[in-house]
Structures are given as structure tokens and as C-alpha cells.
Design an enzyme around this catalytic site. Structure first.
Site, PDB file in Angstrom:
ATOM      1  N   ALA A   1      -4.885  14.307  53.212  1.00 60.30           N
ATOM      2  CA  ALA A   1      -6.205  14.512  52.595  1.00 60.30           C
ATOM      3  C   ALA A   1      -6.422  15.741  52.277  1.00 60.30           C
ATOM      4  CB  ALA A   1      -7.432  14.010  53.834  1.00 60.30           C
TER       5      ALA A   1
ATOM      6  N   SER B   1       6.749   2.340  65.223  1.00 63.04           N
ATOM      7  CA  SER B   1       6.282   1.879  63.817  1.00 63.04           C
ATOM      8  C   SER B   1       5.892   0.299  63.966  1.00 63.04           C
ATOM      9  CB  SER B   1       7.071   2.201  62.447  1.00 63.04           C
ATOM     10  OG  SER B   1       6.531   1.635  61.581  1.00 63.04           O
TER      11      SER B   1
ATOM     12  N   ARG C   1      -4.016  -4.457  64.647  1.00 65.59           N
ATOM     13  CA  ARG C   1      -3.553  -3.616  65.843  1.00 65.59           C
ATOM     14  C   ARG C   1      -4.469  -3.999  67.015  1.00 65.59           C
ATOM     15  NH1 ARG C   1      -2.134   1.942  62.532  1.00 65.59           N
ATOM     16  NH2 ARG C   1      -0.102   0.991  62.042  1.00 65.59           N
TER      17      ARG C   1
END
Lengths: 249, 670
Positions: free
Chosen positions: B56, B296, B349
Site C-alpha cells: 500500500a 501458504s 481461513r
């Protein structure tokens, strides 16, 4: 898991202009603890004894940010191949071993404190030309530019460089050729990099020379010690790129 | 005991969130058509501070500079390239529909809102989905080497919470490649002199002048000096607060101090209880551990999660008498496939993490601590061959082996003609924080001239973030949203000269920083920063972690109060204020983590429902699924600082309004 005791012979240096020296500390750790966690244990001991803890760079502790350094027993990032210091676990060492820990030693990376060095020179080389000059907002659809998988994969392998500086620390000449060549190669292999190809090679090499890095004499230590296994063939490509650029001057 | 005074709860004016008029698909277009812009000559006169150089921060800093603004950019590491975005492994979502599997902007929007358990702001999420495609175009143009097919076009894979393949990736290093792309654009602007880069600087305070953010006080971490910087606007892009739990997948330096400085100045902090616990991390191994390593989510494309069906098998595993590969197929409980047939191992998740906790709580954990489940590749290796599996996940297998000394691709046992390979052991860990500084549609905080982007704001992920959406949001905010919306603010600042730094406001702010530093050095107690931080982590994980209760949260608030007292009276920081002092810097951060921890607990205690990453054990269905209460909690909880860390914050509600999506119970079963 097995408990173990190691002697850490650590370079201590209060500041860039101060004289440094080795000091040896004994630490109790275990085989499943990482090398940096062992330094954490040592620092906790030092703090509890009201001594100054050892300054060292580290951040992600997953082997990707490139922040950790350390020259351990004569190897940048220690004895493991293809791994950074933060990925090094104590099971690589013997119980009772004396482990020598030094900062990167290179004219272009002055010591800030203890094991921490200033790698700003790497940023400066990237600023000289490590990019495609392109403003946000003007891109075409991504799939309008097919790129052969072979080239994309090779570019990816070069782009894997984490900018840690191990190549410079490993090199007897303090050369940054592996680092520079990885970035130059990434763009030389991709169509996006073609327009500025010559300018990039010239600018990045010029900046590298200005900043006091040594020359490459093809000893290959950089490739052997690189935690991301960046290949020395990148340097061959950089030489080609640079010569082609200079010939067209 | 600290409680929230419900009498005082305020409700925000709907206009405050500045959501544009019109149907959801036209809001962003309408906004851009009518917003105020700054002309090129005036852009040169305006300066913006961007704190942080992750996806960002770096993308915002470079894009603002490309547009012509002057940018001052800060990071705590030795180079902008080190920001923790670099560690994101799996990928970045975009609604390109390159796989022709029915994806669209609407579907990405819908999946994100649903994945967030209907607690995100609809308009922001739609805009995110809308600009997602531009991000991929932008990154390819920069030379980001995404994975490709043999035909030369971009490859995709699947992530949790989606039934399409919309995730773009660069091996297991997508965050690295995207960040290096943003860093390259940033370098170009540094070279052109439009961005001034300040490395090894840490923001300590935001300076308000006449009710507007006009600068920051930042500490030079090498010299130890506080320095002053002024600008027309301040953007913070400083990430999340996961390290309040001590053990997390965050980098060691990740901290919430910049966000806390804004909060203390009056910026609302929204939904702090929404903390993401990632299901596939390497389990905790000992007391000396400094961080947890993520494996991952992409592994769940081919990996199958299981524990033994039989409790006796689990006990043998816990005692180390057998290995995972000794247990044949029929004695394995693939509990995610059993409970959620439609999404299987690719449930979001929060769902996967809670399911793992449920099995381990029942005694089915598979390692010596009983706090781990298996992630198994036997089926994939038997189907695809080890070479294909290693090509996909080889670097993750190697990383796992380096840490645990077990190779997940190694042949374990052959039972009745089926070959079983060593499984990985995984357990949930703190990974990402959906909560953050409250922002309106323009990404402006409740303080004028102060903007928050990336993980450090709250806006897009609701109560749970889907995999591969953090990279998308960070880059959306930085490349395509903030550079527009900030102009709506800056357009009436063009005649305002950049304030000097020798003003009473800067004097006052710096004085406070120095006083706070002296106070820390003066305590001279007995405990190191890390020892108190570890204690904080234990309290947070135990009472404010995966399963929360009213009783536990009340205990947590009491314990955190006591811990603050311990910090204030018994901390020991070696060295002085002169020069580099890492322990002192860590002490500053820890102080803010304690306040942050309390904020998470206050919010979790207030939210009498379960949603996404916030699970209150009192509020669950008979099947153990999260039970939301849309009637009473369909709002963003904004916390307003009351002038002292000791005082409970006040709650301000931003009611949510859904126009495009029907709010319903999340279903990943069918």
C-alpha cells in the site's frame, strides 16, 4: 530436540567510527531453535545482566525480506546452502562449538553498530535504473502481452534476489555484480524491459562503480553463498548487456 | 472492571462514510466523475507524507509522485523493499476470468463480502473488485514475472472461499514480486527527486494543526533523534497489529505504534476484534520461539487436512509411537471434506482454523502438544507424481524441512498397496488483522487530512479476509484509490503553504515524544521488553484468541491492566536515548501493543455474536458454526479514545447498509 551449549564469538562495535573487537559469550539453546532465536536468548541474558544487547538486522524470519545478514563461521548466512541466516537452525552446529559471528565486511557496506551494516548502496543502484519507466494507469490488458513460459520462469529466477548483500560479503573483491546482474537479467528477459535495456545496463553499472564495489573476477563465491541460489550466468548476461550498450554509445 | 457504558454509545451519521450515490456498480465511476482534482501546476506545490513502504505505502508513494505530488516516504527497515508484504506467498486475486470459469467483478465482490461474513462495507468491496483487474495489468507492465502457461498467457490457481481460479501468482513469492514491482516504481520516483525516502525512521506521532493532519514526528532509529516533517496530508500504511499476540506470522518489526498514535489523536479504530488466524502454520515448538511460519494457503489446492478417526491413533501420535504415514486411508478423518463437501479443504481461513481447534480440543491433535493437524500430499503425489507436486510447492516443502527436519514429499509407508507420504503438521496462528483505523469511502480517517491504507485500515475484509485478497487490497488502495480520493481533499489546500516545523504544535508533539522516552528509560525495573511481550502474547492467545467468552475477555481486561502496571513499574530498558537503542524502540512498540490488546478485548466483549475471525463460544450453532446476530450487530464498531490509555474507549456505531447483496448465513457445505 536436544539441548546444546554454544560459544558465540561475536563482533562488537559501538558505532561506525569506533574500534571493534570480538567478544565470546556462552549460550544454552537447543537443536530446534533457530540461530537468530539463539541470539535473542543471548540478548535477553545481556539485558538481564544490564549489558548492551547485540545489534543485528532481522525482520521477516522467513528468508524473504533480505534484512538478516551475518557472516557465520566464514560464510554469509552461515553453513546452510540456499538459506538465509533466519532459516538456519542450531541442529547445523555441534554441542560445545565456538561459532564466529561477524558483520558483512565490505567498503560499500559500512558498519552501523555491532553486526548491523548500511546497505543503502543497493537501493541507490536500483534507483539508477532498476525499473520499467511506466506510470500507473496506462497499462493494457495483461494478457495482450504473451511471454514465453521459459523466459518468464528465467526472469522469475533472477527476480528472486532478496538484496541481502551476501554476494558482496562473499566476494574477495566486494563486487555487487550478482545483485546488479539479477535485476538487469530480469528485465532483459522480459519484453517490458526492452525499451530501456541499454540505458538500464549502463546506469546501474555506472552507479555500482561509483559506490565503491569491486570488480568481478569470476571466482563464483557469490553464487555458492547466495541464499536464493541466483546463478552466475546472470553475470554473463550483464556483461553482454553492458558491452552491447557501450558498443552502441 | 472496565466496561463499556452503553448509555454513551453514539451512532454515526450515514453521510460520514461518504458513500457515493447510485447503484453499486456505478458508485466508483460516479465518484471519479464528480470528485475534485488538482491541476498539474498545483500538484507540484503540495507535499504528502506516506508512512510505510509495503504494497500500500510503496504503491501510493510512487503513484502520487508520478502524478506530480511531492512525497516523503518512511520505513523502519533499512530499505523500502523489506516491508512485510514481501513475505506474502500465495497470490493476488483479480476478476479477470482468464480461466473462463464464470468469474466476474460481481462474483469477486460477492465472494469477498460473503467471506467477510457480511461485516464489510459493500461499496468499498465493490470498488476493490472493480479495480482488481487494473492491478494485474499494472504489475505486468512493471515487469512482475507472474506464472505463465506454455502459451504465454497468465496462469491462475484457486484459493479459499472461491469456486473459481482467480489467483495470480509468482511461485510461492507473489508478495515479494509485487512489492519489488512497487519498489521499482518508487525507485524511479526517488531517482527523479519526487520521492524523498527515509529509511530506518519510525513514526511516533501525527501532528495536528488547526484540526488537520499536517505532519509527523519520526525517530531516526540510527541517531536516536526525533525529527519533524510537515506536509499537506499524511497517509499511514503501517500494517496490522498481529504482533500484539507476540507469536504471529508477522515480521519481528511489524507494529501498531503509528496506528495507535493516530488513535490517540482521535482517529477512530474500527473492528479491532476481527483478527485472522491462519489455519496452515507450522506449530509452536518451544518457549524460545520468536515467530510462526506460514505455509501458504495454496497448499490446500492439493493438500488434504486430516486427523485420525480413532482417538487411540491420536494418542499414539502424541506419544510419538507412530507416524502419520502409518495410518491408512480408512482410519483418517478428512474433517473439512466431511463437514464442508462443497468447498472441502478450500473453506475460508476462519472456518478451517476453528475446525482444527475443534478436533484438537476433542483430543485428536497429532503432535506431542496435541496442537496440530496433518496436511497431507499423498493423494496429490500418487495422482500427479512427485515432480509435479514439487514444481508447485517445492520451495514450501524445503522451507518446512529446514524448520522441522521432516520432508513432506518423502515416502513414508506403503499399506495395502497405497503409498503414504510424510504429511506436514500444521496449526492455526495469528496472521492478519481485518480491523484497523476507521476510514470513509475516500480512505480518510476521522481526522481531516489523515488517510489510512492497506492492512492498517479496516474497510474491505469485514470479519474475515479471503486468501490472496490482502495483496489486492494493498495495491488497490495505493495504485488506484487513494491517489484519486486524496485529491478531493487536497484540492482546497492548494493555496495553503506547507506548514513549517518550528510551530507550537510541532514543539508540543516532539516534547511529548521525548517525555515518553525519558519515562521508559527511567523505570529501571527488572524485566526485559520481550519477557513482558511474551506475557502479553499468552494473555491474548488464551483469552482473546480463537475461542472467546465473556468471562475470558473480562479476565483478559483485568490481566492487561495489571500487565500495563507491570510494564510501567518493572520494565528495564538498557542504554540511553543517544544513538541506536533497539530495546528502547521495542519498549515503545510494546506499550502500544498492550493498549491495542485491550482494544481487541473491548471490541470482542462488546460484540455478542460470532462472525468471521471473531468467535464467541456462547454464540454458535449446534454444529459449532459461527452464529451472527444481524439484528443487533450489523454495524462497524468504531472506538474513540478518551484521552488516556487507562480509560475505556467509547463506542460509535457505523450502521451497515447492504443494497446489492442479501445478508444470509454463510454456507460452505453445499
Amino acid at each position: 530436540m536436544a539441548n546444546m551449549t554454544v560459544n558465540l564469538k561475536v563482533w562488537r562495535q559501538a558505532g561506525p567510527k569506533e574500534k571493534g573487537e570480538f567478544r565470546t559469550y556462552t549460550v544454552e539453546t537447543d537443536t530446534d531453535t533457530s540461530f537468530l532465536e539463539t541470539l535473542d536468548i543471548l540478548n535477553e541474558q545481556l539485558v538481564n545482566n544490564h549489558e548492551e544487547p547485540i545489534a543485528f538486522d532481522h525482520d521477516c524470519r522467513e528468508g524473504i525480506c533480505g534484512m538478516c545478514s551475518l557472516y557465520i563461521n566464514g560464510h554469509p548466512h552461515g553453513p546452510a546452502t540456499g538459506a538465509t541466516t533466519c532459516q538456519l537452525y542450531m541442529r547445523r552446529f555441534k554441542d560445545g562449538e565456538t561459532i564466529t559471528v561477524e558483520p558483512w565486511r565490505s567498503a560499500a557496506f559500512p558498519v552501523i553498530k555491532d553486526l548491523m551494516v548500511n546497505r543503502n548502496a543497493f537501493d541507490q543502484i536500483q534507483q539508477a535504473g532498476g525499473y520499467v519507466s511506466f506510470n500507473c494507469g496506462g497499462a493494457q490488458d495483461a494478457n495482450c502481452l504473451p511471454i514465453s513460459k521459459v523466459n518468464a520462469d528465467m526472469a522469475m529466477d533472477s527476480a528472486t534476489c532478496i538484496g541481502c548483500g551476501a554476494c558482496v560479503a562473499a566476494c574477495k573483491n566486494g563486487s555487487a555484480m550478482l545483485f546488479v546482474s539479477a535485476k538487469v537479467s530480469q528485465f532483459a528477459l522480459l519484453p517490458q524491459g526492452q525499451v530501456e535495456r541499454k540505458r538500464r545496463a549502463r546506469a546501474m553499472v555506472k552507479k555500482m562503480d561509483e559506490l565503491g564495489f569491486g570488480n568481478c573476477t569470476n571466482t563464483g563465491a557469490c553464487e555458492a553463498e547466495c541464499p536464493k541460489c541466483i546463478k552466475i550466468s546472470n553475470i554473463a548476461r550483464l556483461n553482454r548487456e553492458f558491452i552491447k550498450a557501450k558498443c552502441s554509445d | 472492571m472496565a466496561t463499556i457504558d452503553t448509555e454513551k454509545v453514539k451512532v454515526m451519521n450515514p453521510a460520514d462514510s461518504k458513500i457515493p450515490e447510485g447503484p453499486i456498480a456505478e458508485k466508483w465511476t460516479n465518484y471519479k466523475a464528480h470528485q475534485k482534482l488538482v491541476n498539474p501546476a498545483n500538484k507540484r506545490r503540495l507535499t504528502v507524507i506516506v508512512v510505510g513502504t509495503g504494497l500500500a505505502g510503496a504503491s501510493a508513494a510512487s503513484t502520487l509522485a508520478e502524478m506530480g505530488f511531492n512525497v516523503l516516504n518512511f520505513c523502519i527497515q533499512d530499505s523500502p523493499r523489506r516491508a512485510h508484504s514481501i513475505a506474502a506467498q500465495g497470490g493476488i486475486n483479480a476478476a479477470k476470468n482468464y480461466q473462463n470459469d464464470g468469474d466476474s467483478v460481481y462474483r469477486l465482490f460477492y465472494d469477498t463480502v460473503k467471506g467477510g461474513d457480511y461485516r464489510a462495507r459493500e461499496a468499498n468491496v465493490y470498488r476493490l473488485a472493480e479495480v482488481s483487474n487494473n492491478i494485474i495489468d499494472q504489475c505486468v507492465a512493471q515487469g512482475v514475472p507472474f506464472a505463465r502457461e506454455y502459451g504465454g498467457l497468465l496462469a491462475n490457481r484457486s484459493f479459499g472461499g472461491a469456486q473459481v481460479s482467480r489467483t495470480f501468482y509468482a511461485k510461492g513469492q507473489t508478495g515479494q514480486q509485487l512489492l519489488l514491482g512497487a519498489y521499482s516504481s518508487l525507485n524511479r520516483q526517488i531517482n527523479l527527486g519526487k520521492v524523498k525516502s527515509f529509511n530506518r525512521y519510525e513514526m511516533h506521532d501525527v501532528v495536528m494543526v488547526d484540526g488537520r493532519a499536517r505532519g509527523i514526528i519520526a525517530k531516526n532509529l540510527v541517531t536516536g533523534k526525533f525529527e519533524r516533517f510537515s506536509a499537506h496530508a499524511v497517509v499511514i500504511a503501517t500494517g496490522g497489529y498481529g504482533n500484539a499476540y507476540f507469536l504471529s506470522t508477522n515480521a519481528m518489526g511489524c507494529n501498531c505504534s503509528a496506528a495507535m498514535a493516530c488513535y490517540r489523536k482521535g482517529a477512530y479504530f474500527a473492528n479491532p476484534s476481527y483478527v485472522q488466524i491462519h489455519p496452515t502454520c507450522i506449530p509452536v515448538h518451544g518457549d524460545q520461539q520468536s515467530k510462526l511460519t506460514l505455509m501458504s494457503e495454496s497448499l490446500r489446492n492439493d493438500g488434504r487436512i486430516w486427523v485420525p478417526k480413532d482417538i487411540e491413533d491420536a494418542k499414539k501420535l502424541q506419544r510419538g509411537e507412530i507416524k502419520g504415514s502409518d495410518i491408512p486411508e480408512e482410519r483418517r478423518d478428512y474433517y473439512l471434506e466431511r463437514r464442508y463437501p462443497a468447498f472441502g479443504n478450500l473453506v475460508p481461513r476462519d472456518v478451517a482454523s476453528r475446525a482444527a481447534k475443534e478436533r484438537c480440543d476433542k483430543g485428536f491433535g497429532v503432535n506431542n502438544t496435541g496442537l496440530a493437524v496433518f496436511l497431507d500430499f499423498s493423494e496429490a503425489i500418487n495422482r500427479l507424481g512427485i515432480d509435479v507436486v514439487r514444481q508447485r510447492y517445492g520451495n514450501l516443502f524445503d522451507m518446512y524441512e529446514e524448520i522441522t527436519d521432516v520432508n513432506p514429499g518423502e515416502k513414508g509407508n506403503e499399506i495395502n498397496g497405497t503409498v503414504y507420504y510424510n504429511p506436514m503438521m500444521i496449526f492455526p496462528a495469528i496472521h492478519y488483522t481485518m480491523g484497523g483505523i476507521w476510514v470513509d469511502y475516500e480512505l480518510q480517517t476521522s481526522l481531516k487530512g489523515l488517510f489510512a491504507i492497506g492492512e492498517c485500515n479496516f474497510s474491505d475484509h469485514g470479519a474475515n479476509r479471503l486468501g490472496a485478497s490482502a495483496l489486492m487490497q494493498g495495491l488497490a488502495d495505493g495504485y488506484f484509490v487513494l491517489p484519486y480520493t486524496i485529491q478531493n481533499y487536497l484540492s482546497d489546500q492548494i493555496t495553503v503553504p506547507c506548514p513549517g516545523t518550528d510551530t507550537p504544535e510541532f514543539d508540543e508533539a516532539e516534547k511529548k515524544c521525548v517525555e515518553a522516552q525519558n519515562a521508559l528509560l527511567k523505570i529501571q525495573g527488572k524485566r526485559s521488553v520481550d519477557s513482558i511481550h511474551k506475557e502479553l502474547g499468552h494473555i491474548m492467545w488464551e483469552y482473546v484468541g480463537m475461542g472467546r467468552t465473556k468471562e475470558g475477555l473480562t479476565i483478559a481486561l483485568d490481566k492487561l491492566k495489571a500487565l500495563r502496571k507491570e510494564f510501567e513499574t518493572n520494565l528495564y530498558v538498557p542504554g540511553s536515548a543517544e544513538g541506536m537503542n533497539n530495546e528502547l524502540d521495542k519498549a515503545f512498540r510494546l506499550k502500544d501493543f498492550i493498549t491495542m490488546g485491550e482494544l481487541v478485548a473491548y471490541d470482542a466483549l462488546n460484540r455478542n455474536e460470532s462472525c468471521g475471525g471473531h468467535f464467541r463460544e456462547e454464540y454458535q450453532t449446534e454444529e459449532g458454526e459461527a452464529k451472527r446476530d444481524d439484528e443487533n450487530y450489523f454495524y462497524v464498531a468504531c472506538w474513540d479514545y478518551q484521552g488516556s490509555d487507562e480509560k475505556a474507549p467509547e463506542l460509535i456505531k457505523e450502521p451497515l447498509h447492504y443494497e446489492a447483496i442479501k445478508v444470509q448465513t454463510r454456507n460452505y457445505k453445499s
